[in-house]
Design a protein around this motif. Structure first.
Motif, short mmCIF file in Angstrom:
data_model
loop_
_atom_site.label_atom_id
_atom_site.label_comp_id
_atom_site.label_asym_id
_atom_site.label_seq_id
_atom_site.Cartn_x
_atom_site.Cartn_y
_atom_site.Cartn_z
N ALA A 25 0.86 -1.25 -0.04
CA ALA A 25 0.08 -0.04 -0.04
C ALA A 25 0.99 1.30 -0.03
CB ALA A 25 -0.88 -0.18 1.23
N LEU A 26 2.01 1.25 0.75
CA LEU A 26 2.85 2.38 0.77
C LEU A 26 3.35 2.67 -0.78
CD1 LEU A 26 4.96 2.01 4.09
CD2 LEU A 26 3.59 3.79 3.33
N LYS A 27 3.78 1.72 -1.59
CA LYS A 27 4.44 1.72 -2.75
C LYS A 27 3.45 2.40 -3.69
CE LYS A 27 6.85 -0.64 -6.42
NZ LYS A 27 7.25 -1.91 -7.06
N LEU A 32 1.29 7.95 -5.99
CA LEU A 32 0.40 9.20 -5.88
C LEU A 32 1.15 10.38 -5.72
CD1 LEU A 32 -2.71 7.67 -3.69
CD2 LEU A 32 -2.41 7.68 -6.44
N PHE A 33 2.34 10.60 -5.06
CA PHE A 33 3.08 11.96 -5.09
C PHE A 33 3.35 12.53 -6.46
CE2 PHE A 33 5.08 9.99 -0.89
CZ PHE A 33 3.87 10.30 -0.12
N GLU A 34 3.46 11.50 -7.38
CA GLU A 34 4.15 11.76 -8.96
C GLU A 34 5.50 12.75 -8.39
OE1 GLU A 34 0.95 13.57 -10.60
OE2 GLU A 34 -0.20 11.95 -11.19
N ALA A 35 6.31 12.34 -7.60
CA ALA A 35 7.66 13.00 -7.17
C ALA A 35 8.60 12.36 -8.01
CB ALA A 35 7.69 12.98 -5.68
N ASP A 36 9.64 13.54 -8.21
CA ASP A 36 10.72 13.04 -9.00
C ASP A 36 11.83 12.66 -7.86
OD1 ASP A 36 10.08 14.35 -11.70
OD2 ASP A 36 10.12 16.23 -10.51
N VAL A 37 11.89 13.11 -6.63
CA VAL A 37 12.57 12.78 -5.54
C VAL A 37 11.73 12.52 -4.30
CG1 VAL A 37 14.72 13.47 -4.24
CG2 VAL A 37 14.13 14.21 -6.50
N VAL A 38 11.95 11.35 -3.78
CA VAL A 38 11.50 11.26 -2.48
C VAL A 38 12.34 11.07 -1.16
CG1 VAL A 38 9.44 9.72 -1.30
CG2 VAL A 38 9.28 10.23 -3.96
N PHE A 72 12.18 -1.81 -3.35
CA PHE A 72 10.94 -2.20 -3.86
C PHE A 72 10.10 -0.97 -4.12
CE2 PHE A 72 6.55 -3.08 -2.10
CZ PHE A 72 6.18 -3.75 -3.06
N PHE A 73 10.43 0.35 -3.53
CA PHE A 73 9.50 1.26 -3.61
C PHE A 73 10.15 2.01 -5.07
CE2 PHE A 73 9.10 1.99 1.21
CZ PHE A 73 7.93 1.07 1.16
N ALA A 74 11.26 2.01 -5.21
CA ALA A 74 11.81 2.65 -6.46
C ALA A 74 11.46 2.03 -7.71
CB ALA A 74 13.52 2.74 -6.37
N GLY A 75 11.28 0.65 -7.60
CA GLY A 75 10.75 0.03 -8.79
C GLY A 75 11.54 0.17 -10.14
N ALA A 76 11.22 0.23 -11.32
CA ALA A 76 11.96 0.42 -12.39
C ALA A 76 11.86 1.97 -12.80
CB ALA A 76 11.14 -0.14 -13.59
N SER A 77 10.99 2.93 -11.96
CA SER A 77 11.09 4.33 -12.41
C SER A 77 11.90 5.33 -11.72
CB SER A 77 9.35 4.74 -12.24
OG SER A 77 9.25 4.58 -10.70
N HIS A 78 12.60 4.70 -10.54
CA HIS A 78 13.57 5.58 -9.73
C HIS A 78 14.71 4.81 -9.66
CE1 HIS A 78 9.75 8.01 -9.48
NE2 HIS A 78 10.47 9.08 -8.75
N HIS A 79 15.77 5.73 -9.28
CA HIS A 79 17.05 5.10 -8.56
C HIS A 79 16.76 5.41 -7.17
CE1 HIS A 79 19.05 5.72 -12.68
NE2 HIS A 79 18.52 6.77 -12.75
N SER A 80 17.55 4.64 -6.53
CA SER A 80 17.51 4.57 -5.07
C SER A 80 18.88 4.41 -4.32
CB SER A 80 16.60 3.44 -4.36
OG SER A 80 17.22 2.19 -4.69
N ALA A 81 18.92 5.38 -3.11
CA ALA A 81 20.19 5.14 -2.09
C ALA A 81 19.66 5.00 -0.67
CB ALA A 81 20.86 6.31 -2.22
#
Length: 273
Positions: A25-27, A32-38, A72-81
């Motif tokens: 549900a969090l993902k 829904l933020f449609e954010a470039d950076v979270v 998991f949250f980043a998926g294919a659309s975002h990079h993560s650190a």
């Protein structure tokens, strides 16, 4: 260039009341933020007990993902650190950043003030169009004296890594319910908080300024209320920026957010100055 950003303390991916998994549900909610950076706090990099308890498949998917939460949250659309802060026998958690822009470098600063509360500042340099943006994911401690020392460490980190006025975004859970730290950050780093403009952009703000002039004082700038998510009262979560104009800023309220975490998220749209 515009950047949409969000900050969210996700309470380790479990509900604050009954400890039930909320990762899937969090993902969906983060999307829904449609954010470039979270900017995320209390992210579970590993938790063997939750993985064992909630890992069974149900309705076609597992309640607890096999990968680390930030991946998991980043998926294919975002990079993560990820910056690992609190370590225990069955896992660890810390801060994380999700970015639609490439992440050029990362560094996790240990700012733990005592042995029983591990805290860190995750610094990531984002490679945006024509300029690097320095992002700092923050989760400060529960004790006021410690938060003061951690804020000094944050100021030192920003001054050392972005010393020439580079664009900066500092966001996270500051636990600063008395709002004692904002002026220190404004004065030392030249940042503004994304809700600072509320007074100057409203009719109420005009009245406040008139009264302030009469009293030879300036209106107090206050962040938004974000905690607890079901009925926000305390002003714990912040987004500070330098080198950006703040176009919009809002706290996400409602039943959905109250079920997911004890903090309400903040979303803001920024324009590079």
């Amino acid at each position: 260039m515009k950047i949409r950003v969000a900050t969210y303390n996700i309470h380790k991916g479990v509900s604050s009341m009954r400890g039930q998994p909320r990762v899937h549900a969090l993902k969906q909610a983060i999307a829904l933020f449609e954010a470039d950076v979270v900017f995320l706090q209390e992210v579970q990099g590993r938790h063997d007990r939750n993985a064992a308890q909630f890992g069974a498949e149900s309705h076609g998917h597992k309640h607890w993902p096999e990968t680390a939460q930030h991946e998991f949250f980043a998926g294919a659309s975002h990079h993560s650190a990820y910056g690992m802060n609190a370590v225990y026998d069955h896992g660890h958690h810390g801060n994380a950043l999700l970015s639609a822009f490439p992440i050029g470098s990362t560094r996790n600063h240990d700012v733990s003030d005592h042995a029983y509360e591990q805290r860190g500042i995750l610094h990531c340099v984002l490679q945006t169009e024509g300029v690097d943006v320095h992002c700092y994911v923050v989760h400060l401690g529960l004790f006021e004296a410690g938060r003061g020392r951690q804020t000094e460490a944050l100021i030192e980190a920003v001054m050392a890594s972005a010393p020439h006025g580079e664009p900066v975004i500092i966001a996270g859970d500051f636990n600063d319910w008395r709002n004692n730290l904002s002026d220190k950050l404004r004065n030392a780093l030249g940042v503004v908080e994304v809700f600072d403009q509320r007074a100057s952009n409203s009719a109420i703000g005009d009245l406040v300024r008139q009264l302030a002039r009469r009293k030879a004082a300036t209106p107090t700038l206050t962040p938004a209320r974000t905690f607890p998510a079901a009925l926000p009262w305390f002003r714990l979560d912040r987004i500070y920026v330098r080198g950006f104009q703040v176009e919009t800023a809002q706290v996400m309220h409602g039943t959905l957010w109250a079920k997911l975490s004890d903090h309400a998220p903040i979303v803001a749209t920024l324009k590079l100055a």
